[in-house]
Design an enzyme around this catalytic site. Structure first.
Site, mmCIF file in Angstrom:
data_model
loop_
_atom_site.group_PDB
_atom_site.id
_atom_site.type_symbol
_atom_site.label_atom_id
_atom_site.label_comp_id
_atom_site.label_asym_id
_atom_site.label_seq_id
_atom_site.Cartn_x
_atom_site.Cartn_y
_atom_site.Cartn_z
ATOM 1 N N LYS A 272 39.626 29.244 31.657
ATOM 2 C CA LYS A 272 38.326 28.905 32.258
ATOM 3 C C LYS A 272 37.976 27.451 31.936
ATOM 4 O O LYS A 272 37.922 27.062 30.772
ATOM 5 C CB LYS A 272 37.233 29.845 31.715
ATOM 6 N N ASP A 277 28.123 24.233 31.518
ATOM 7 C CA ASP A 277 27.496 25.434 32.075
ATOM 8 C C ASP A 277 25.992 25.407 31.819
ATOM 9 O O ASP A 277 25.521 25.731 30.731
ATOM 10 C CB ASP A 277 28.129 26.689 31.435
ATOM 11 N N LYS A 284 19.943 28.481 31.893
ATOM 12 C CA LYS A 284 19.962 28.833 30.463
ATOM 13 C C LYS A 284 18.742 28.239 29.773
ATOM 14 O O LYS A 284 18.077 27.344 30.308
ATOM 15 C CB LYS A 284 21.224 28.243 29.807
ATOM 16 N N ASP A 295 32.491 25.194 27.393
ATOM 17 C CA ASP A 295 32.831 26.256 28.342
ATOM 18 C C ASP A 295 34.157 26.001 29.068
ATOM 19 O O ASP A 295 34.527 26.751 29.973
ATOM 20 C CB ASP A 295 31.676 26.438 29.340
ATOM 21 N N ASP A 354 24.636 32.440 36.204
ATOM 22 C CA ASP A 354 25.169 32.114 34.875
ATOM 23 C C ASP A 354 26.410 32.955 34.551
ATOM 24 O O ASP A 354 27.096 32.706 33.573
ATOM 25 C CB ASP A 354 24.074 32.334 33.810
ATOM 26 N N GLU A 356 29.238 32.758 35.868
ATOM 27 C CA GLU A 356 30.069 31.961 36.772
ATOM 28 C C GLU A 356 31.543 32.002 36.419
ATOM 29 O O GLU A 356 32.394 31.828 37.290
ATOM 30 C CB GLU A 356 29.575 30.498 36.783
ATOM 31 N N ARG A 358 33.565 34.403 35.627
ATOM 32 C CA ARG A 358 34.337 35.451 36.317
ATOM 33 C C ARG A 358 34.583 35.092 37.779
ATOM 34 O O ARG A 358 35.566 35.526 38.364
ATOM 35 C CB ARG A 358 33.625 36.805 36.154
#
Ligand code: BES
Ligand code: MN
Ligand code: ZN
Length: 502
Positions: A272, A277, A284, A295, A354, A356, A358
């Site tokens: 990933k 993020d 967030k 991230d 959030d 994201e 996946r």
């Protein structure tokens, strides 16, 4: 840092900083040669006219496992600094046994730095350096502990401390090849740390893509960087939906190592690569965003592995897939409620922007499957829920194959990276069903790490697959042993261990 193996010297005269593992039996009768030990302590004590034993008595040092005692300027005949490390045998798991060697290296590097000693000696007393994992762990402790990240500092230290030489006094035949392999793994780990620690203003998807091009060139890998135009053509709706709110272009990067001898055997690693993020419209909190440059830790680990993969000469293909994007907000940002179509053709109701990771992994996993990868391992800072479940020391391991899961846990144990098997609970499969689309990208209040893994599983059709949720261990909030505050480089050495034994 040079790491040399030297014949043991009886008086250590030439050394100024000596690290000596000890067991309690050697302390009981330091004046006489103890049967249990190497006799080195009693020799040193004699050279100091009994001063050493005196100091040890006063400090009540018992050489218990984990106990460390640093002695300075005991006597002019002795090394200026003596570091005694309790090495009492204890019943321990393989992970703990190997970790002791890593801790020993870490203590040595740490004391060397604090004592400003560029050259040190480690005495091989009670050590078993013939076991490759122990030796590797010792080298890891030495090489990973001194890491600092100064890239963004305006004032650079012109002569930062550097541990230049470590002499291991040993009569065992210690393999220099193993030392070299461990060194390579450490360099890769440090490379991953640098990528993670770099400001997200600089470490963008384009930055990662450029680094991948360099890696591919140096390691003679085939590389494809699918840009937004190509992604559109491929129907990579997951990656495009996440990048929609950002001014930075997103990419799906593929790198392939091909062995000399043609083979069908292959291994795919997927990381990933969300370079920042913010959560997107499901934004967030300020605090939650502070560490979100981390991230892309999965991507960093995969890139680090590929940066040394050809040196390992595996006899099978190693394929890397890195979906990379920012998760930001503008007028075009994906809305909660939007339905998107992933590359596999599945439709996804995005209820939380959030979640994201996946979405971008869905496309990367699907491409790996389409490319015919038989075994796929993904690494992702995927869920806060995994941190709630396992804390910061363990990564969650989700796997559809027991043998692969065992291989990974073993590889992790040797690397000092803990993986804990979590269930791909079919009981919760309904939780990601959507009323309007095939699936949705959120689950329920509980079991968030599991529903995230179940979501990914939707994009695996034939492959043996493992998913490592590294949200907990990827980024450290402080220093401990060989881990430094910030990017950890978690997963790099686990994957390298796996590749070398696969
Ligand atoms: N990148 C985060 C997960 C994360 C959290 C990594 C903390 C490292 C430290 C991920 O994209 C995320 O935001 N996940 C959400 C999912 C939720 C909205 C279903 C989470 O865990 O809250
Ligand atoms: Mn997120
Ligand atoms: Zn994320």
């Amino acid at each position: 840092m040079k790491i040399l193996i030297k014949k043991p010297s009886p008086d250590l005269k030439a050394e100024s900083l000596v690290v000596l593992p000890l067991i309690s039996a050697e302390l009981e009768k330091p004046a006489k040669k103890s049967k249990a030990g190497t006799g080195l302590l009693s020799r040193l004590d004699a050279m100091s006219g009994g001063k050493l034993a005196e100091r040890l008595r006063r400090a009540k040092f018992k050489a218990k496992a984990g106990q460390t005692f640093v002695l300075n300027a005991i006597h002019e005949n002795l090394p200026a600094t003596l570091v005694l490390v309790g090495w009492e045998a204890e019943r321990a798991s393989e992970f703990e046994t190997i970790s002791r060697y890593r801790r020993l290296g870490s203590i040595a590097a740490d004391v060397a730095k604090r004592s400003n000693a560029p050259e040190i000696a480690i005495v091989d007393a009670h050590l078993n350096l013939k076991a490759e994992s122990n030796l590797a762990a010792l080298v890891e402790g030495l090489l990973l502990t001194g890491y600092t990240f100064t890239h963004h500092k305006s004032k650079k230290d012109d002569s930062p401390f550097e541990l230049q030489e470590v002499r291991i006094h040993s009569s065992q035949s210690v393999s220099s090849k193993s030392i070299d392999a461990a060194r390579r793994a450490c360099e890769a780990t440090l490379f991953a740390r640098d990528l993670i620690n770099t400001s997200p203003r600089e470490c963008t998807p384009t930055f990662l893509a450029n680094h991948c091009r360099k890696i591919a060139k140096a390691q003679h890998l085939k590389i494809d960087v699918f840009d937004p135009k190509a992604l559109k053509k491929m129907g990579a709706g997951g990656i495009l939906a996440v990048s929609q709110g950002s001014s930075e272009p997103a990419y799906l990067i593929r790198m392939v190592y091909t062995p000399k001898k043609k083979t069908k055997k292959n291994l795919a690693i997927v990381g990933k690569g969300v370079t920042f993020d913010s959560g997107g419209l499901s934004i967030k909190t300020a605090g939650g965003m502070e560490t979100m440059k981390c991230d892309m830790s999965g991507a960093a680990a995969v890139m680090a592995v590929m940066s040394v993969v050809a040196d390992l000469r595996p006899d099978f293909e190693v394929r890397a897939y890195i979906p990379t994007t920012e998760n930001m907000i503008n007028g075009q940002a994906t809305r909660p409620g939007d339905v998107i179509t992933a590359m596999s053709g599945k439709t996804i109701e995005v209820l939380n922007t959030d979640a994201e990771g996946r979405l971008i992994l869905a496309d990367a996993l699907n491409l790996a499957e389409k490319d015919g990868c038989g075994t796929i391992i993904d690494l992702a800072t995927l869920t806060g829920a995994c941190m709630v479940a396992l804390g910061t020391s363990y990564a969650g391991l989700f796997c559809n194959d027991d043998k692969l899961a065992d291989l990974l846990v073993d590889a992790g144990d040797r690397a000092g990276e803990l993986l804990w098997r979590m269930p791909l609970a079919k009981e919760y499969k309904d939780w990601i069903k959507s009323h309007v689309a095939d699936i949705k990208n959120t689950g329920r209040a509980y079991g968030g790490a599991i529903t995230a893994a179940l979501f990914l599983e939707e994009f695996i059709s034939k492959a043996r697959w493992a998913h490592l949720d590294i949200a907990g261990p990827a980024f450290a909030d402080g220093d401990s042993e060989h881990v430094r505050k910030g990017g950890v480089g978690f997963g790099v050495r686990t994957l390298l261990n796996l590749i070398s034994e696969y």
